[in-house]
Structures are given as structure tokens and as C-alpha cells.
Motif scaffolding. Structure first.
Motif, short mmCIF file in Angstrom:
data_model
loop_
_atom_site.label_atom_id
_atom_site.label_comp_id
_atom_site.label_asym_id
_atom_site.label_seq_id
_atom_site.Cartn_x
_atom_site.Cartn_y
_atom_site.Cartn_z
N TYR A 26 0.81 -1.22 0.00
CA TYR A 26 0.00 0.00 0.00
C TYR A 26 0.85 1.27 0.00
O TYR A 26 0.30 2.37 -0.01
N GLY A 27 2.17 1.12 0.07
CA GLY A 27 3.03 2.30 0.15
C GLY A 27 3.13 2.84 1.56
O GLY A 27 3.81 3.82 1.81
N LYS A 28 2.43 2.23 2.49
CA LYS A 28 2.53 2.57 3.91
C LYS A 28 2.12 1.35 4.73
O LYS A 28 1.58 0.40 4.19
N LYS A 29 2.41 1.39 6.02
CA LYS A 29 2.17 0.24 6.89
C LYS A 29 0.68 -0.05 7.08
O LYS A 29 -0.14 0.86 7.19
N VAL A 30 0.36 -1.33 7.16
CA VAL A 30 -0.99 -1.79 7.49
C VAL A 30 -1.19 -1.58 9.00
O VAL A 30 -0.35 -1.97 9.79
N VAL A 31 -2.30 -0.95 9.36
CA VAL A 31 -2.60 -0.69 10.78
C VAL A 31 -3.72 -1.59 11.31
O VAL A 31 -4.17 -1.43 12.44
N THR A 32 -4.16 -2.55 10.51
CA THR A 32 -5.22 -3.46 10.92
C THR A 32 -4.83 -4.16 12.21
O THR A 32 -3.75 -4.74 12.32
N LYS A 33 -5.72 -4.10 13.19
CA LYS A 33 -5.49 -4.80 14.46
C LYS A 33 -5.87 -6.27 14.28
O LYS A 33 -6.75 -6.61 13.49
#
Length: 180
Positions: free
Chosen positions: A126-133
Motif C-alpha cells: 500500500y506504500g505505507k504500513k498496514v494498521v489493521t489490528k
């Protein structure tokens, strides 16, 4: 029908009208129930969850046949149809109730989702970190009746036309082989 396998998956990825409409289209998905989970208030109402103070997320509980659709397939659609890099937000829907979270029902599901997220991050998908818990499944509270199957009953409503219809078009384009 009774001798078929059934497993459960629980996802929070923004508005549950959107996620319900998407997962109802998948082969092997037998039932999708919008509701609330992840919080502390028992039997919360939609109005309470909307305040952002219950700890609950708008979520869906999916009953599926793993012989027809894998948990990994469900994860692929989940991560491919919402933005897992925005904290407590999906588009114009803002608040902890719209967070991206996977509630696992087994150690196998936990490992699978953690590996999936790790892969997305390693590939910088995504070009940035996944923040899904990633959290253990808690009690799931079904949403009020008027939320059930909302999209199919309200296709011409503004939010449905602006937000859900384009997501369904993307699903049909990108996941054709997984559809009913």
C-alpha cells in the motif's frame, strides 16, 4: 447441507453495510451478519456504537464453507476492498467504530492473518504500513434488523450509490473467480 463444513470469520473494515454487501457475493460464503464486536458494552445499539465510546467496531461475522472458499481468500478480499492503512477511518467514515480489525477464531486464523499482514508490509503493497489490528474474537452482537442486507434493500440510497456500488464493481472486476 448439514454435513458441510462451516467456519466463522469476523472482520471490521469500516461501514458494515459495505463489507456485508461484498462478502455476500463470494462463493462458499453462506451467511454474513453485520454487527458490533471488540468493545465492552453489552448489547450495544447502533446509536451507542456511533458515539465511539463503546469500544465496539462495526463488523461482520461470516459463516463460510472452507471447502469452497479459504480463509486466505476471505483475507485477500478483506484487505483488497478497504484501506487497512488508515487508523480509525474508511473514507468519510471516521471513528474507532470504523477501524480495520480482524477478530480471529483460532490460532490458525491468527497466524494466517499475521502472516498476511507481514507479507503486505514486506512488499510495501500500500506504500505505507498496514494498521489493521488482530484480536481474539469476542462476543458478537448482531446489528438491528434495518442494518441486515442493507445494500440490497437500499441500492438507490446516496451512500450506497456513492460508496458501496463502486466497491462492488471493483470486487467483480478484481475477484471474478471468487464470486457466486
Amino acid at each position: 447441507m448439514d454435513n458441510q463444513k462451516h467456519e466463522k470469520a469476523t472482520f471490521a473494515g469500516g461501514c458494515f453495510w459495505c463489507t456485508e454487501a461484498l462478502f455476500l457475493e463470494l462463493k462458499g460464503v453462506e451467511k454474513v451478519m453485520p454487527g458490533y464486536t471488540g468493545g465492552t458494552v453489552k448489547n450495544p445499539s447502533y446509536e451507542e456504537v456511533c458515539t465511539g465510546t463503546t469500544g465496539h467496531a462495526e463488523a461482520i461475522e461470516i459463516i463460510y464453507n472452507p471447502d469452497l472458499v479459504s480463509y486466505e481468500d476471505l483475507l485477500e478480499v478483506f484487505f483488497g476492498t478497504h484501506d487497512p492503512t488508515t487508523l480509525n477511518r474508511q473514507g468519510a467514515d471516521i471513528g474507532t467504530q470504523y477501524r480495520s480489525e480482524v477478530f480471529y477464531h483460532s490460532e490458525a486464523q491468527k497466524k494466517e492473518v499475521e502472516n498476511f499482514i507481514q507479507l503486505l508490509n514486506e512488499q510495501n503493497f500500500y506504500g505505507k504500513k498496514v494498521v489493521t489490528k488482530v484480536s481474539a474474537a469476542k462476543e458478537f452482537y448482531p446489528a438491528e434488523d434495518y442494518h441486515q442486507n442493507y445494500y440490497s434493500r437500499n441500492k438507490n440510497q446516496g451512500y450506497c450509490m456513492a460508496v458501496i456500488s463502486p466497491k462492488l464493481d471493483k470486487l467483480k472486476k478484481n475477484y471474478k473467480s471468487k464470486l457466486k
